[in-house]
Motif scaffolding. Structure first.
Motif, short mmCIF file in Angstrom:
data_model
loop_
_atom_site.label_atom_id
_atom_site.label_comp_id
_atom_site.label_asym_id
_atom_site.label_seq_id
_atom_site.Cartn_x
_atom_site.Cartn_y
_atom_site.Cartn_z
N ALA A 175 -7.95 -11.84 0.25
CA ALA A 175 -7.14 -10.96 1.09
C ALA A 175 -7.93 -10.60 2.35
CB ALA A 175 -6.73 -9.70 0.34
N ARG A 176 -7.39 -10.98 3.51
CA ARG A 176 -8.05 -10.72 4.79
C ARG A 176 -7.12 -9.89 5.67
NH1 ARG A 176 -8.01 -12.66 9.96
NH2 ARG A 176 -6.27 -14.07 9.42
N CYS A 177 -7.69 -8.97 6.43
CA CYS A 177 -6.90 -8.14 7.33
C CYS A 177 -6.53 -8.95 8.57
CB CYS A 177 -7.67 -6.89 7.73
SG CYS A 177 -8.02 -5.78 6.36
N ALA A 178 -5.25 -9.27 8.72
CA ALA A 178 -4.80 -10.00 9.90
C ALA A 178 -4.77 -9.09 11.13
CB ALA A 178 -3.41 -10.60 9.66
N THR A 179 -4.67 -7.79 10.91
CA THR A 179 -4.71 -6.77 11.95
C THR A 179 -5.53 -5.60 11.43
OG1 THR A 179 -2.75 -5.60 11.13
CG2 THR A 179 -2.35 -7.42 12.67
N PRO A 180 -5.87 -4.63 12.26
CA PRO A 180 -6.47 -3.41 11.70
C PRO A 180 -5.53 -2.81 10.64
CG PRO A 180 -6.70 -3.44 14.08
CD PRO A 180 -5.79 -4.59 13.74
N CYS A 181 -6.09 -2.44 9.51
CA CYS A 181 -5.26 -2.02 8.37
C CYS A 181 -5.69 -0.65 7.82
CB CYS A 181 -5.35 -3.05 7.24
SG CYS A 181 -4.67 -4.67 7.62
N THR A 182 -4.71 0.03 7.27
CA THR A 182 -4.97 1.22 6.45
C THR A 182 -4.50 0.90 5.04
OG1 THR A 182 -4.69 2.73 8.32
CG2 THR A 182 -4.50 3.66 6.11
N VAL A 183 -5.44 0.92 4.12
CA VAL A 183 -5.16 0.53 2.74
C VAL A 183 -5.42 1.72 1.83
CG1 VAL A 183 -5.89 -0.97 0.85
CG2 VAL A 183 -5.72 -1.89 3.16
N LEU A 184 -4.53 1.94 0.89
CA LEU A 184 -4.74 2.94 -0.16
C LEU A 184 -5.16 2.21 -1.42
CD1 LEU A 184 -1.59 5.19 0.39
CD2 LEU A 184 -3.80 5.31 1.53
N GLN A 185 -6.14 2.74 -2.13
CA GLN A 185 -6.64 2.04 -3.30
C GLN A 185 -6.79 2.99 -4.49
OE1 GLN A 185 -10.31 0.59 -1.56
NE2 GLN A 185 -11.50 2.23 -2.52
N MET A 186 -6.60 2.41 -5.66
CA MET A 186 -6.78 3.15 -6.92
C MET A 186 -7.73 2.37 -7.80
SD MET A 186 -4.03 4.17 -9.93
CE MET A 186 -3.20 5.43 -8.99
#
Length: 231
Positions: A175-186
């Protein structure tokens, strides 16, 4: 004898309390609250435990108010709203997961309050193929590219959950960020905490993941059928 004096004192206090209707109500409330506390020690799941705690708080509050005890009133007055809030929170989560499973909503929006936010720059690698799956993710902003298959995912989707529940717990894609990303993780510990607090949550999540797998398989079968020449 000190024991007899203590017994006589207790009996005198009990007789005095039972002499008035208010005292009877206070003792009954304390008795019910005490029974609820005992029963709660045998309960294994969080929602029933919180409900029993709420009942115990109410019982001891009534006792503390009618048989004046400031400490009891302050203690259980503070615990009551906490237990109500936590019970409502777990009931709400279970309801959201159940609705998501029933409507085949795979977005994972209902998990957002229990996830941690993480910002990533463009081209950052979130995980690589073969990595151990220690977290599941929700893409809040940006686009994620799954490198091996060349597919891009838009914001508002849950991802990474298949490997999270797989026996070998290994990522099958990068999984690569194609754009700046905001990711939520658990992470796994948070998920396990939610599961053990409320097993219904875990059951509904497994149902949801199974639905996701079935939907993915159906899409693959449809794609193969569309590309296979008719005979």
């Amino acid at each position: 004898m000190p024991t007899l004096s203590l017994f006589d004192t207790a009996m005198t206090a009990l007789t005095t309390a039972l002499a008035t209707p208010m005292g009877i109500v206070a003792l009954c409330s304390a008795g019910v609250a005490g029974m609820l506390v005992i029963v709660s020690s045998f309960v294994k799941t969080m929602i029933p435990l919180r409900c029993l705690a709420i009942g115990g708080n109410l019982g001891f509050l009534i006792y503390g108010a009618l048989h004046p005890s400031l400490i009891l009133v302050l203690l259980h007055g503070a615990l009551l709203p906490i237990n109500i809030f936590r019970a409502a929170q777990m009931v709400r989560l279970t309801r959201r997961v159940r609705v998501a499973a029933a409507t085949s909503d795979f977005s994972g929006v209902w998990l957002r309050p229990y996830m941690r936010r993480r910002r990533l720059r463009k081209d950052a690698i979130l995980f690589r193929k073969g990595d151990e799956a220690k977290r599941l993710y929700f893409l809040a902003e940006g686009q994620i590219e799954f490198v091996e298959i060349g597919q891009t995912m838009e914001a508002g989707r849950l991802f990474g959950e298949i490997a999270f529940f797989a026996p070998d717990k290994r990522r099958t894609l990068t999984a690569r960020c194609a754009t700046p990303c905001t990711v939520l993780q658990m992470d796994e510990s948070t998920f396990k905490t939610l599961y053990f607090q409320n097993p219904a949550f875990g059951f509904e999540v497994v149902t949801l993941v199974a639905g996701r797998l079935i939907a993915d398989r159906q899409r693959l079968e449809d794609r193969l059928a569309a590309t296979t020449p008719a005979t």
